[in-house]
Motif scaffolding. Structure first.
Motif, PDB file in Angstrom:
ATOM      1  N   HIS A   1      -0.722   7.437   8.636  1.00 15.96           N
ATOM      2  CA  HIS A   1      -1.948   7.875   7.965  1.00 15.96           C
ATOM      3  C   HIS A   1      -1.842   7.834   6.441  1.00 15.96           C
ATOM      4  CE1 HIS A   1      -2.412   9.707  12.006  1.00 15.96           C
ATOM      5  NE2 HIS A   1      -3.679   9.371  11.814  1.00 15.96           N
ATOM      6  N   LEU A   2      -0.664   7.484   5.909  1.00 13.25           N
ATOM      7  CA  LEU A   2      -0.541   7.439   4.448  1.00 13.25           C
ATOM      8  C   LEU A   2      -1.302   6.245   3.878  1.00 13.25           C
ATOM      9  CD1 LEU A   2       0.665   8.445   1.786  1.00 13.25           C
ATOM     10  CD2 LEU A   2       2.676   7.030   2.258  1.00 13.25           C
ATOM     11  N   LEU A   3      -1.066   5.066   4.438  1.00 16.83           N
ATOM     12  CA  LEU A   3      -1.729   3.850   3.984  1.00 16.83           C
ATOM     13  C   LEU A   3      -2.573   3.280   5.109  1.00 16.83           C
ATOM     14  CD1 LEU A   3       1.014   1.914   1.974  1.00 16.83           C
ATOM     15  CD2 LEU A   3      -0.900   3.204   1.066  1.00 16.83           C
ATOM     16  N   SER A   4      -3.682   2.698   4.735  1.00 13.12           N
ATOM     17  CA  SER A   4      -4.537   2.020   5.701  1.00 13.12           C
ATOM     18  C   SER A   4      -4.675   0.554   5.290  1.00 13.12           C
ATOM     19  CB  SER A   4      -5.923   2.670   5.753  1.00 13.12           C
ATOM     20  OG  SER A   4      -6.776   1.925   6.606  1.00 13.12           O
ATOM     21  N   PRO A   5      -4.360  -0.377   6.188  1.00 12.49           N
ATOM     22  CA  PRO A   5      -4.440  -1.799   5.830  1.00 12.49           C
ATOM     23  C   PRO A   5      -5.837  -2.388   5.914  1.00 12.49           C
ATOM     24  CG  PRO A   5      -3.618  -1.575   8.062  1.00 12.49           C
ATOM     25  CD  PRO A   5      -3.823  -0.178   7.547  1.00 12.49           C
ATOM     26  N   THR A   6      -6.846  -1.567   6.196  1.00 17.24           N
ATOM     27  CA  THR A   6      -8.193  -2.102   6.392  1.00 17.24           C
ATOM     28  C   THR A   6      -8.801  -2.669   5.111  1.00 17.24           C
ATOM     29  OG1 THR A   6      -9.112   0.120   6.049  1.00 17.24           O
ATOM     30  CG2 THR A   6      -8.651  -0.558   8.324  1.00 17.24           C
ATOM     31  N   ARG A   7      -8.309  -2.238   3.944  1.00 17.49           N
ATOM     32  CA  ARG A   7      -8.855  -2.764   2.678  1.00 17.49           C
ATOM     33  C   ARG A   7      -8.058  -3.947   2.141  1.00 17.49           C
ATOM     34  NH1 ARG A   7     -12.525  -0.180  -0.650  1.00 17.49           N
ATOM     35  NH2 ARG A   7     -12.338  -2.175  -1.729  1.00 17.49           N
ATOM     36  N   ILE A   8      -6.932  -4.277   2.763  1.00 19.77           N
ATOM     37  CA  ILE A   8      -6.118  -5.396   2.270  1.00 19.77           C
ATOM     38  C   ILE A   8      -6.845  -6.705   2.577  1.00 19.77           C
ATOM     39  CG2 ILE A   8      -3.922  -6.610   2.451  1.00 19.77           C
ATOM     40  CD1 ILE A   8      -2.597  -4.024   3.219  1.00 19.77           C
ATOM     41  N   SER A   9      -7.190  -7.429   1.534  1.00 20.40           N
ATOM     42  CA  SER A   9      -7.903  -8.696   1.699  1.00 20.40           C
ATOM     43  C   SER A   9      -7.197  -9.863   1.044  1.00 20.40           C
ATOM     44  CB  SER A   9      -9.312  -8.574   1.096  1.00 20.40           C
ATOM     45  OG  SER A   9      -9.233  -8.263  -0.291  1.00 20.40           O
ATOM     46  N   PHE A  10      -6.131  -9.595   0.297  1.00 19.51           N
ATOM     47  CA  PHE A  10      -5.433 -10.648  -0.456  1.00 19.51           C
ATOM     48  C   PHE A  10      -3.932 -10.394  -0.303  1.00 19.51           C
ATOM     49  CE2 PHE A  10      -3.825 -13.168  -3.863  1.00 19.51           C
ATOM     50  CZ  PHE A  10      -4.795 -14.121  -4.173  1.00 19.51           C
ATOM     51  N   VAL A  11      -3.230 -11.310   0.351  1.00 18.56           N
ATOM     52  CA  VAL A  11      -1.799 -11.158   0.588  1.00 18.56           C
ATOM     53  C   VAL A  11      -1.067 -12.319  -0.073  1.00 18.56           C
ATOM     54  CG1 VAL A  11       0.028 -10.939   2.306  1.00 18.56           C
ATOM     55  CG2 VAL A  11      -2.240 -10.005   2.770  1.00 18.56           C
ATOM     56  N   VAL A  12      -0.032 -11.988  -0.837  1.00 24.05           N
ATOM     57  CA  VAL A  12       0.799 -12.992  -1.508  1.00 24.05           C
ATOM     58  C   VAL A  12       2.232 -12.829  -1.023  1.00 24.05           C
ATOM     59  CG1 VAL A  12       1.621 -13.895  -3.713  1.00 24.05           C
ATOM     60  CG2 VAL A  12      -0.682 -12.943  -3.544  1.00 24.05           C
ATOM     61  N   MET A  13       2.855 -13.935  -0.695  1.00 19.07           N
ATOM     62  CA  MET A  13       4.285 -13.944  -0.390  1.00 19.07           C
ATOM     63  C   MET A  13       4.975 -14.857  -1.387  1.00 19.07           C
ATOM     64  SD  MET A  13       4.354 -13.974   3.757  1.00 19.07           S
ATOM     65  CE  MET A  13       2.804 -14.859   3.859  1.00 19.07           C
ATOM     66  N   ASP A  14       5.669 -14.263  -2.342  1.00 16.43           N
ATOM     67  CA  ASP A  14       6.368 -15.037  -3.360  1.00 16.43           C
ATOM     68  C   ASP A  14       7.792 -15.300  -2.885  1.00 16.43           C
ATOM     69  OD1 ASP A  14       6.726 -16.422  -5.663  1.00 16.43           O
ATOM     70  OD2 ASP A  14       6.923 -14.686  -6.979  1.00 16.43           O
ATOM     71  N   GLU A  15       8.259 -16.529  -3.187  1.00 21.47           N
ATOM     72  CA  GLU A  15       9.572 -16.981  -2.695  1.00 21.47           C
ATOM     73  C   GLU A  15       9.662 -16.757  -1.184  1.00 21.47           C
ATOM     74  OE1 GLU A  15      13.047 -15.814  -4.779  1.00 21.47           O
ATOM     75  OE2 GLU A  15      12.220 -16.264  -6.759  1.00 21.47           O
ATOM     76  N   ALA A  16       8.665 -17.297  -0.495  1.00 20.63           N
ATOM     77  CA  ALA A  16       8.565 -17.083   0.947  1.00 20.63           C
ATOM     78  C   ALA A  16       9.750 -17.673   1.699  1.00 20.63           C
ATOM     79  CB  ALA A  16       7.258 -17.700   1.459  1.00 20.63           C
TER      80      ALA A  16
END
Length: 812
Positions: free
Chosen positions: A391-406
């Motif tokens: 309940h601390l974080l909710s991923p429902t607002r995450i719309s942009f994901v970056v993976m650097d040095e994937a």
């Protein structure tokens, strides 16, 4: 409890043990030696048990006799002195000790005990006899083995940091450690979310980029050459936006432009930024393959900040984030956080760095207040997602994901964690992946997670075919260059006598092609010249002779730098160094065809800085290291000077329009003639040009500037309505506008309506006369655009005059 009952209980225990043993020993087979060992132990136990039973019967009889003697002595009233039952003691305690001593077992019998009336009863009632202990020992041994195996399986799923530091688990530690690992595994599992049931899910607007008008006018061929000049950008995917060359073409806000220009002092975009930023701003999933230090951080931070601004801010009861950046190491996360804070400054966007080893309590307090961007390692982000039962974080607002040095994310074993994170984020998210390499693990992940991605590969060192060896020579004077060429050709002809090793010499102009042909012929070297000024039949004849002659030498201009395929060509000499990367790549590509090897030798004058820059960019490391030290140092100095000039705007890599081969032969001839008239101060066709056309030669325009916040836009309004038709067409055709845009970065837009001669707008509501608007971020860019456009207008006027002469309009 009688013997029969005890035997029945033991048989039940033995049957129960056998059943439990069968269930626990599914995966492992018991060897023959182990079975024999167990049988021996069982036989030894039976024998020992029989001895113990016999001893117990004797102990019972002796105990009853002793009790009867004590009762008899008590009744007789012998209180002062007792007669010992078996002699040797004067006291009751001595009596008891003598009894114990009489029935003391042998020293080698470790399982025999001294029994009294009390302890014999305990032995009968005790359920944990020798058989129970033996059975439990076997069960514990098998259970510990299975637990260790289970722990090994769990450890394979842990991330690389945990597995690298994990120690061998002993059998005694196995039960406790397995419980810890199971709890840890369960605690770190993120709860799945069914987004079809999520209410009030914000609709995303991921497409935030509008292509500028100047880019829209570029042809596919122009775009291809532009990408080639930008470190050989390779595109995989459909509908990729065209690369930009100016920050002003991205439509950024005045605050961001001020930050880029003044604070960060980014003058030009790097190749990955030119292509990746418009692709990401268009809302596409992007895979960027580029080396470290190529500007990838800015390439994803700018679109991220813009998308966050386009969305509703976080509500008071929302913790965010909107953007998530995953990195494999703490150091990289801290570095990205520093850059993110620069772009978030004064914009109301918050960013936090969450990595292992940092203060978790402080991070939790900040997250409760709400953050827009989280830069984190996968392990720490999962910790945060699972805190407080998720309940601390909710991923429902995450719309942009970056993976650097994937690639390193998967090399270090973070694949399961990344998959778990991506699985809990909304399915319509935008995903951006940057990497230095593209291994198979990353390809599989991208195919599962990304939707119709655009793959952008920056690979400047693969511009040239691997079969071609690049070399360079620097000269101070032209005659020294010619003498070097003469010696090189003479030595080559002598070395390859009887062979067929052909040579092509590329020069910069038709005049030099003819001059070089004459000079080499005077020195006994026969060549075959080809350029656009020669008739078509002569060009074809010379080309055929070159193909049929052993060790033939061809001298040509850029006309043949594309499409010529002669496999026997093993040496290309670029007598006049290339001015653009595209020109150099196509010229060098005339050798090393197919599986053949070739050499490309460039002659560079000390003042040709752009050519030195192109060579350093295209030559491989081993080729640069093989260059003589004196030449290498001079080449490096020229490259550094040009690179500095690029940043300040002093130099430009792409100059002019470049040749277009035989398709524009008439245009090249006319330009040559016009240049000769200019050089000798002769007025071209003075008697054939009317006074009206002479007056129209000067292009009319007005200039100004417009303030927009902290940015300034310079513009010019050019009157093209009153120009001759050919001049107007020449100035506004797509090829002209596209080339000038590419050279200067200015935007072009035509407005108004065309009015024939003697007519115009009658009132203010009518459209004005046709005019062209030129806009640029720098005044110098607008000035250059006007000069280039004026050249085209003059060329169109001259064409109109030539056409009138050919039509007989001014003939006697």
């Amino acid at each position: 409890m009688d013997q029969t009952e005890k035997l029945r209980i033991r048989q039940e225990k033995l049957a129960k043990w056998k059943k439990q043993k069968l269930n626990n020993d599914v995966t492992a087979s018991v060897s023959v030696d182990a079975k024999e060992e167990r049988l021996k132990k069982l036989e030894a136990w039976k024998k020992k048990k029989k001895q113990q039973d016999e001893l117990k019967q004797k102990d019972i009889k002796l105990t009853s006799i002793k009790s009867a003697d004590r009762d008899r002595n008590k009744r007789r009233g012998q209180c002062s002195r007792k007669r010992p039952a078996f002699g040797g003691s004067d006291s009751e305690s001595d009596d008891e000790n003598s009894t114990s001593t009489l029935f003391k077992p042998r020293r080698n019998d470790t399982n025999t005990h001294v029994l009294t009336k009390d302890n014999s009863k305990d032995d009968l009632d005790d359920g944990n006899d020798a058989l129970d202990e033996y059975i439990h020992k076997l069960i514990d041994k098998d259970s510990n083995t299975n637990r260790v195996r289970l722990i090994d399986n769990i450890s394979e799923d842990e991330d690389a940091n945990d597995s690298s530091s994990e120690k061998t688990i002993s059998q005694e530690e196995a039960p406790v450690d397995s419980e810890i690992l199971f709890k840890k595994k369960g605690r770190k599992k993120i709860k799945a979310i069914d987004y079809s049931k999520v209410l009030n899910l914000i609709t995303l607007n991921k497409c935030l980029y509008r292509e500028p008008n100047d880019l829209g006018l570029m042809s596919e061929k122009d775009v291809e050459e532009l990408r080639l000049s930008l470190d050989n950008i390779k595109i995989s995917g459909k509908d990729c936006p065209k690369p930009v060359t100016k920050w002003s073409q991205l439509g950024l806000s005045s605050e961001i432009m001020d930050l880029i220009s003044n604070e960060l002092q980014f003058v030009t975009l790097t190749p990955i930024q030119c292509q990746a930023i418009p692709a990401i701003m268009s809302g596409r999933d992007v895979i960027g393959i580029s080396k470290t230090g190529s500007g990838k951080t800015v390439a994803f931070l700018l679109p991220l900040v813009r998308q966050i601004k386009a969305q509703p801010p976080l509500a008071p009861d929302e913790t965010g984030p909107i953007g998530l950046i995953l990195t494999p190491t703490r150091e990289l996360a801290v570095q990205i956080q520093e850059e993110a804070l620069k772009f978030c400054k004064g914009s109301g966007i918050s960013s936090i760095c969450c990595v292992g080893g940092s203060e978790l309590k402080q991070q939790i307090n900040e997250l409760k207040r709400g953050v827009d961007i989280i830069v984190a390692t996968p392990g720490r982000f999962i910790d945060l997602m699972t805190l407080n039962s998720g309940h601390l974080l909710s991923p429902t607002r995450i719309s942009f994901v970056v993976m650097d040095e994937a690639d390193r994310l998967f090399d270090l074993g973070f694949g399961p964690q990344v998959n778990q994170i991506m699985g809990c984020i909304r399915p319509d998210k935008q995903c951006v992946l940057f990497s230095a390499t593209f291994p198979s693990k990353l390809k599989h992940f991208a195919s599962r997670t990304l939707k119709n991605p655009i793959q952008i590969t920056i690979n400047s060192k693969s511009l040239i075919n691997e079969n071609i060896q690049q070399r360079v020579q620097i000269f101070d004077e032209e005659h020294v260059k010619f003498e070097f060429l003469l010696k090189r050709l003479s030595d080559r002809l002598a070395l390859h006598r009887g062979e067929d090793e052909k040579t092509i010499i590329f020069v910069g102009s038709q005049q030099l092609c003819d001059l070089l042909y004459d000079e080499l012929l005077l020195n006994g070297i026969t060549t075959f010249p080809i350029h656009a000024g020669k008739p078509s039949a002569e060009r074809l004849r010379n080309l055929q002779k070159f193909k049929e002659t052993d060790n033939g030498i061809l001298i040509c201009t850029e006309v043949l730098s594309r499409g010529l395929n002669v496999p026997e060509v093993s040496l290309v000499i670029i007598y006049n160094a290339a001015k653009t990367i595209a020109q150099y790549v196509h010229t060098v590509g005339r050798t090393g065809r197919g599986t053949n090897n070739g050499v490309a030798l460039s002659f560079v004058m000390v003042d040709e800085l752009a050519s030195a820059y192109i060579l350093v960019k295209c030559m491989k490391e081993n080729e640069l290291s093989s260059v003589p030290m004196v030449v290498y140092q001079k080449l490096k100095e020229m490259n550094d000077e040009f690179s500095s000039g690029l940043k300040t705007g002093k130099y430009r890599l792409i100059q002019g329009f470049g040749g277009k081969g035989l398709d524009h032969l008439d245009e090249l001839n006319e330009a040559k003639q016009s240049q000769e008239y200019t050089d000798y101060g002769v007025v071209e066709n003075e008697e054939d040009v009317t006074e009206e056309e002479s007056g129209a030669t000067k292009m009319e325009y007005t200039r100004g500037k417009r303030e927009e916040g902290h940015s300034t836009t310079y513009f010019a309004h050019i009157n093209i309505n009153d120009l001759p038709q050919l001049a107007r067409w020449e100035a506004t055709k797509t090829e002209t506008v596209s080339n000038i845009k590419q050279e200067t970065g200015c935007n072009f837009e035509s407005k108004g309506s065309f009015y024939p001669e003697g007519k115009g707008p009658k009132n203010d509501t009518d459209d004005p006369k046709l005019y062209l608007i030129v806009e640029g971020a720098e005044e110098s860019d607008v000035t250059m655009a006007l000069e280039l456009l004026n050249t085209k207008v003059k060329e169109g006027i001259r064409k109109a005059a030539v056409k009138d002469i050919q039509s007989g309009k001014y003939r006697m």
